[in-house]
Write a protein that holds these residues in place. Structure first.
Motif, PDB file in Angstrom:
ATOM      1  N   ASP A   1       0.841  -1.204   0.000  1.00  0.00           N
ATOM      2  CA  ASP A   1       0.000   0.000   0.000  1.00  0.00           C
ATOM      3  C   ASP A   1       0.875   1.252   0.000  1.00  0.00           C
ATOM      4  OD1 ASP A   1      -2.310  -1.594   0.080  1.00  0.00           O
ATOM      5  OD2 ASP A   1      -2.242  -1.682   2.270  1.00  0.00           O
ATOM      6  N   ASN A   2       1.984   1.156  -0.778  1.00  0.00           N
ATOM      7  CA  ASN A   2       2.929   2.261  -0.969  1.00  0.00           C
ATOM      8  C   ASN A   2       3.687   2.642   0.307  1.00  0.00           C
ATOM      9  OD1 ASN A   2       4.079   3.802  -3.050  1.00  0.00           O
ATOM     10  ND2 ASN A   2       2.987   5.647  -2.364  1.00  0.00           N
ATOM     11  N   ILE A   3       3.707   1.751   1.297  1.00  0.00           N
ATOM     12  CA  ILE A   3       4.460   1.995   2.535  1.00  0.00           C
ATOM     13  C   ILE A   3       5.553   0.936   2.659  1.00  0.00           C
ATOM     14  CG2 ILE A   3       4.337   2.097   5.058  1.00  0.00           C
ATOM     15  CD1 ILE A   3       1.407   2.945   4.753  1.00  0.00           C
ATOM     16  N   MET A   4       6.781   1.394   2.863  1.00  0.00           N
ATOM     17  CA  MET A   4       7.910   0.473   3.001  1.00  0.00           C
ATOM     18  C   MET A   4       7.825  -0.249   4.345  1.00  0.00           C
ATOM     19  SD  MET A   4      10.586  -0.332   1.083  1.00  0.00           S
ATOM     20  CE  MET A   4      11.365   1.035   0.199  1.00  0.00           C
ATOM     21  N   LYS A   5       7.991  -1.570   4.299  1.00  0.00           N
ATOM     22  CA  LYS A   5       7.902  -2.352   5.536  1.00  0.00           C
ATOM     23  C   LYS A   5       8.631  -3.678   5.394  1.00  0.00           C
ATOM     24  CE  LYS A   5       3.420  -2.273   5.541  1.00  0.00           C
ATOM     25  NZ  LYS A   5       1.996  -2.518   5.897  1.00  0.00           N
ATOM     26  N   LEU A   6       8.818  -4.353   6.518  1.00  0.00           N
ATOM     27  CA  LEU A   6       9.341  -5.711   6.530  1.00  0.00           C
ATOM     28  C   LEU A   6       8.171  -6.681   6.422  1.00  0.00           C
ATOM     29  CD1 LEU A   6      12.006  -5.572   9.389  1.00  0.00           C
ATOM     30  CD2 LEU A   6      12.463  -5.755   6.937  1.00  0.00           C
ATOM     31  N   ARG A   7       8.303  -7.681   5.589  1.00  0.00           N
ATOM     32  CA  ARG A   7       7.288  -8.713   5.457  1.00  0.00           C
ATOM     33  C   ARG A   7       7.979 -10.075   5.479  1.00  0.00           C
ATOM     34  NH1 ARG A   7       3.895  -7.817   0.277  1.00  0.00           N
ATOM     35  NH2 ARG A   7       2.491  -9.258   1.328  1.00  0.00           N
ATOM     36  N   ARG A   8       7.246 -11.132   5.180  1.00  0.00           N
ATOM     37  CA  ARG A   8       7.785 -12.489   5.007  1.00  0.00           C
ATOM     38  C   ARG A   8       8.493 -13.030   6.247  1.00  0.00           C
ATOM     39  NH1 ARG A   8       7.304 -12.699  -0.662  1.00  0.00           N
ATOM     40  NH2 ARG A   8       7.181 -10.594  -1.528  1.00  0.00           N
ATOM     41  N   GLY A   9       8.122 -12.496   7.417  1.00  0.00           N
ATOM     42  CA  GLY A   9       8.728 -12.971   8.657  1.00  0.00           C
ATOM     43  C   GLY A   9      10.079 -12.368   8.982  1.00  0.00           C
ATOM     44  N   PHE A  10      10.548 -11.412   8.167  1.00  0.00           N
ATOM     45  CA  PHE A  10      11.823 -10.761   8.448  1.00  0.00           C
ATOM     46  C   PHE A  10      11.721  -9.915   9.711  1.00  0.00           C
ATOM     47  CE2 PHE A  10      12.779 -10.697   3.646  1.00  0.00           C
ATOM     48  CZ  PHE A  10      13.474 -11.903   3.720  1.00  0.00           C
ATOM     49  N   GLU A  11      12.796  -9.898  10.481  1.00  0.00           N
ATOM     50  CA  GLU A  11      12.842  -9.111  11.717  1.00  0.00           C
ATOM     51  C   GLU A  11      14.212  -8.454  11.860  1.00  0.00           C
ATOM     52  OE1 GLU A  11       9.909 -11.363  14.875  1.00  0.00           O
ATOM     53  OE2 GLU A  11      11.985 -12.068  14.709  1.00  0.00           O
ATOM     54  N   ILE A  12      14.210  -7.310  12.500  1.00  0.00           N
ATOM     55  CA  ILE A  12      15.446  -6.667  12.933  1.00  0.00           C
ATOM     56  C   ILE A  12      15.373  -6.582  14.445  1.00  0.00           C
ATOM     57  CG2 ILE A  12      16.817  -4.547  12.906  1.00  0.00           C
ATOM     58  CD1 ILE A  12      15.675  -4.048  10.087  1.00  0.00           C
ATOM     59  N   HIS A  13      16.365  -7.130  15.111  1.00  0.00           N
ATOM     60  CA  HIS A  13      16.334  -7.194  16.570  1.00  0.00           C
ATOM     61  C   HIS A  13      16.914  -5.925  17.193  1.00  0.00           C
ATOM     62  CE1 HIS A  13      15.123 -11.261  15.930  1.00  0.00           C
ATOM     63  NE2 HIS A  13      16.260 -11.559  15.341  1.00  0.00           N
ATOM     64  N   GLU A  14      16.538  -5.685  18.418  1.00  0.00           N
ATOM     65  CA  GLU A  14      16.965  -4.489  19.150  1.00  0.00           C
ATOM     66  C   GLU A  14      18.487  -4.345  19.131  1.00  0.00           C
ATOM     67  OE1 GLU A  14      15.891  -1.064  21.313  1.00  0.00           O
ATOM     68  OE2 GLU A  14      14.547  -2.610  20.515  1.00  0.00           O
ATOM     69  N   LYS A  15      18.936  -3.167  18.704  1.00  0.00           N
ATOM     70  CA  LYS A  15      20.356  -2.764  18.699  1.00  0.00           C
ATOM     71  C   LYS A  15      21.223  -3.561  17.722  1.00  0.00           C
ATOM     72  CE  LYS A  15      20.342  -0.738  23.302  1.00  0.00           C
ATOM     73  NZ  LYS A  15      20.976  -0.663  24.635  1.00  0.00           N
ATOM     74  N   GLU A  16      20.618  -4.269  16.776  1.00  0.00           N
ATOM     75  CA  GLU A  16      21.424  -4.903  15.732  1.00  0.00           C
ATOM     76  C   GLU A  16      22.019  -3.822  14.825  1.00  0.00           C
ATOM     77  OE1 GLU A  16      20.432  -9.345  14.527  1.00  0.00           O
ATOM     78  OE2 GLU A  16      18.812  -7.994  13.948  1.00  0.00           O
ATOM     79  N   ASN A  17      23.251  -4.048  14.372  1.00  0.00           N
ATOM     80  CA  ASN A  17      23.929  -3.124  13.472  1.00  0.00           C
ATOM     81  C   ASN A  17      23.489  -3.398  12.037  1.00  0.00           C
ATOM     82  OD1 ASN A  17      25.380  -1.947  15.571  1.00  0.00           O
ATOM     83  ND2 ASN A  17      27.082  -3.378  15.357  1.00  0.00           N
ATOM     84  N   VAL A  18      22.945  -2.377  11.391  1.00  0.00           N
ATOM     85  CA  VAL A  18      22.325  -2.558  10.077  1.00  0.00           C
ATOM     86  C   VAL A  18      23.025  -1.708   9.017  1.00  0.00           C
ATOM     87  CG1 VAL A  18      20.199  -2.359   8.749  1.00  0.00           C
ATOM     88  CG2 VAL A  18      20.103  -3.033  11.163  1.00  0.00           C
TER      89      VAL A  18
END
Length: 204
Positions: free
Chosen positions: A96-113
């Motif tokens: 719906d034109n909004i960038m997001k994580l899908r497919r079960g992807f996660e970013i954990h607290e304080k992970e370096n990205v």
């Protein structure tokens, strides 16, 4: 062979460098376009590109837990970079034109990205990814792309003060001219424009 020359060679071999009248994903018009998808049509070149970016990150001593790329352009390059960094690889996509994580992807607290794109022009897509990362508790440690066509050495530092000191790694810098649709000389000359990228938009 020097990195820039090697990447230019790969772009030429794969037919990724295009000339014409193009509408970029930013909405700007240009006489040139780099279709990085053509590079990743050949796995050996895709792997080499990922290794070259990863080497810059490693040489800078940046610790990366997760590499994130926006769909579609950043998916494969993020994967190849993460392979060499031995980190996780995920991607964001629009719903719906909004960038997001899908497919079960996660970013954990304080992970370096590390946020990775194929081409950076305005940095808009990258900033959308940043919002997703930060809302998930991740920490942005840098940015990377195959091509820098922003006209700046580090456009992200100019976009937001909080990115001061955050490194931006790229392989080739192009200073192709870009135009707003209303100022585009190609449009004024009646030359048809094409939209070779993946983001759906209406041309003006």
């Amino acid at each position: 062979m020097e990195v820039t020359q090697r990447v230019l060679e790969i772009l030429r071999i794969t037919g990724a460098l295009l000339e014409g009248h193009f509408i970029l994903s930013s909405g700007l018009h240009s006489t040139n376009y780099v279709q990085c998808a053509k590079v990743f049509e050949y796995p050996e070149y895709g792997e080499e590109i990922g290794e070259l970016i990863a080497k810059k990150v490693l040489d800078a001593g940046v610790k990366v837990d997760v590499v994130v790329g926006p769909a579609l352009g950043g998916v494969i390059v993020a994967y190849e970079v993460s392979r060499k960094l031995k980190s996780r690889a995920i991607f964001t996509e629009r719903e719906d034109n909004i960038m997001k994580l899908r497919r079960g992807f996660e970013i954990h607290e304080k992970e370096n990205v590390l946020v990775v794109e194929d081409v950076v022009t305005t940095g808009k897509s990258t900033l959308e990814v940043v919002e997703v990362v930060e809302s998930s508790g991740g920490q942005i440690v840098g940015f990377a792309s195959v091509i820098n066509r922003s006209g700046m050495e580090n456009p992200f530092e100019n976009l937001n003060e909080k990115f001061k000191g955050k490194p931006y790694f790229y392989l080739v810098k192009f200073d192709f001219p870009t135009y707003k649709p209303e100022d585009c000389p190609l449009c004024k000359s009646g030359i048809p424009a094409v939209k070779p990228g993946s983001r759906k938009m209406n041309a003006k």
